[in-house]
Scaffold this motif. Structure first.
Motif, short mmCIF file in Angstrom:
data_model
loop_
_atom_site.label_atom_id
_atom_site.label_comp_id
_atom_site.label_asym_id
_atom_site.label_seq_id
_atom_site.Cartn_x
_atom_site.Cartn_y
_atom_site.Cartn_z
N ALA A 12 -5.91 14.02 5.33
CA ALA A 12 -4.67 13.78 6.09
C ALA A 12 -4.26 12.31 6.03
O ALA A 12 -3.07 11.99 5.89
CB ALA A 12 -4.86 14.23 7.54
N ALA A 13 -5.24 11.41 6.10
CA ALA A 13 -4.94 9.98 6.00
C ALA A 13 -4.39 9.61 4.63
O ALA A 13 -3.48 8.79 4.52
CB ALA A 13 -6.20 9.16 6.31
N GLU A 14 -4.93 10.24 3.60
CA GLU A 14 -4.42 9.97 2.26
C GLU A 14 -3.01 10.52 2.08
O GLU A 14 -2.17 9.88 1.45
CB GLU A 14 -5.36 10.54 1.19
CG GLU A 14 -6.68 9.80 1.08
CD GLU A 14 -6.56 8.38 0.55
OE1 GLU A 14 -5.44 7.85 0.36
OE2 GLU A 14 -7.62 7.77 0.32
N TYR A 21 3.26 4.56 1.18
CA TYR A 21 3.48 3.73 -0.01
C TYR A 21 4.81 4.05 -0.68
O TYR A 21 5.36 3.21 -1.39
CB TYR A 21 2.31 3.82 -0.99
CG TYR A 21 1.28 2.75 -0.71
CD1 TYR A 21 1.52 1.44 -1.08
CD2 TYR A 21 0.11 3.05 -0.04
CE1 TYR A 21 0.61 0.44 -0.80
CE2 TYR A 21 -0.82 2.06 0.25
CZ TYR A 21 -0.56 0.76 -0.13
OH TYR A 21 -1.47 -0.24 0.15
N GLY A 22 5.34 5.23 -0.43
CA GLY A 22 6.70 5.52 -0.89
C GLY A 22 7.69 4.59 -0.21
O GLY A 22 8.63 4.07 -0.83
N TYR A 40 -0.55 3.08 -4.57
CA TYR A 40 0.01 4.43 -4.47
C TYR A 40 -0.77 5.39 -5.36
O TYR A 40 -1.19 6.48 -4.92
CB TYR A 40 1.49 4.38 -4.85
CG TYR A 40 2.15 5.72 -4.99
CD1 TYR A 40 2.57 6.42 -3.86
CD2 TYR A 40 2.40 6.29 -6.24
CE1 TYR A 40 3.19 7.66 -3.97
CE2 TYR A 40 3.02 7.52 -6.36
CZ TYR A 40 3.42 8.20 -5.22
OH TYR A 40 4.04 9.42 -5.34
N GLU A 41 -0.99 5.01 -6.60
CA GLU A 41 -1.73 5.86 -7.54
C GLU A 41 -3.18 6.05 -7.11
O GLU A 41 -3.73 7.15 -7.25
CB GLU A 41 -1.65 5.29 -8.96
CG GLU A 41 -0.26 5.33 -9.56
CD GLU A 41 0.32 6.75 -9.68
OE1 GLU A 41 -0.45 7.72 -9.79
OE2 GLU A 41 1.56 6.86 -9.64
N ALA A 42 -3.80 5.01 -6.56
CA ALA A 42 -5.18 5.13 -6.08
C ALA A 42 -5.27 6.13 -4.94
O ALA A 42 -6.20 6.94 -4.88
CB ALA A 42 -5.69 3.76 -5.64
N ARG A 46 -7.38 9.65 -4.81
CA ARG A 46 -8.32 9.95 -3.72
C ARG A 46 -7.94 11.25 -3.03
O ARG A 46 -8.80 12.05 -2.66
CB ARG A 46 -8.36 8.81 -2.71
CG ARG A 46 -9.10 7.61 -3.18
CD ARG A 46 -10.58 7.78 -3.00
NE ARG A 46 -11.28 6.63 -3.55
CZ ARG A 46 -12.54 6.68 -3.90
NH1 ARG A 46 -13.24 7.79 -3.76
NH2 ARG A 46 -13.11 5.63 -4.41
N ARG A 47 -6.66 11.47 -2.86
CA ARG A 47 -6.19 12.69 -2.22
C ARG A 47 -6.63 13.92 -3.01
O ARG A 47 -7.08 14.92 -2.42
CB ARG A 47 -4.66 12.63 -2.10
CG ARG A 47 -4.04 13.80 -1.39
CD ARG A 47 -2.57 13.60 -1.21
NE ARG A 47 -1.88 13.61 -2.50
CZ ARG A 47 -0.57 13.56 -2.64
NH1 ARG A 47 0.21 13.46 -1.57
NH2 ARG A 47 -0.01 13.58 -3.82
#
Length: 138
Positions: A12-14, A21-22, A40-42, A46-47
């Protein structure tokens, strides 16, 4: 907190970080755009790892919300930088819970994610905190 609950919380945090980050990307200055894009990509990567982990634990991955409440209005590059630091602090806090809930390879992965978020927060903020991931618990 169970391993599944902690993993769902990290997911949920990701989701929230990707959304945030958008917003950062829409307001960040050109000099830090590459840094915002990399973060953003990281978080997207992780998500995806967390989605798989939730499934592996027998759960159904939580879906992203259509939108998330931001802690403040972001109208300029300085606000975008501030938001990025807050996002990383929040993610670090959730990963600290995941570190406590897990063991073995999952704990190492959570610790690595906590470290990455803490390092990004320092870069965005220009300074560090004593115990990354515990700032919101003070």
């Amino acid at each position: 907190m169970s391993v599944l609950d902690a993993t769902q919380a990290a997911l949920a945090a990701e989701h929230a970080a990707v959304y945030g980050y958008g917003v950062v990307g829409g307001r960040i200055g050109t000099e830090r755009r590459a840094e915002a894009t990399a973060a953003y990509e990281a978080h997207r990567a992780r998500r995806e790892v967390l989605r798989r982990a939730v499934r592996d634990l027998g759960g159904a991955p939580a879906a992203a919300a259509a939108a998330y409440a931001l802690p403040f209005r972001v109208t300029d590059p300085a606000g975008a930088v501030r938001l990025a630091a807050v996002l990383e602090d929040r993610v670090a806090g959730v990963y600290s819970d995941l570190v406590r809930a897990t063991e073995g390879p999952a704990r190492r992965e959570a610790a690595a994610a906590l470290k990455e978020a803490a390092v990004r927060a320092v870069r965005w903020r220009g300074g560090d905190v004593t115990f990354p991931g515990l700032a919101e618990r003070a």
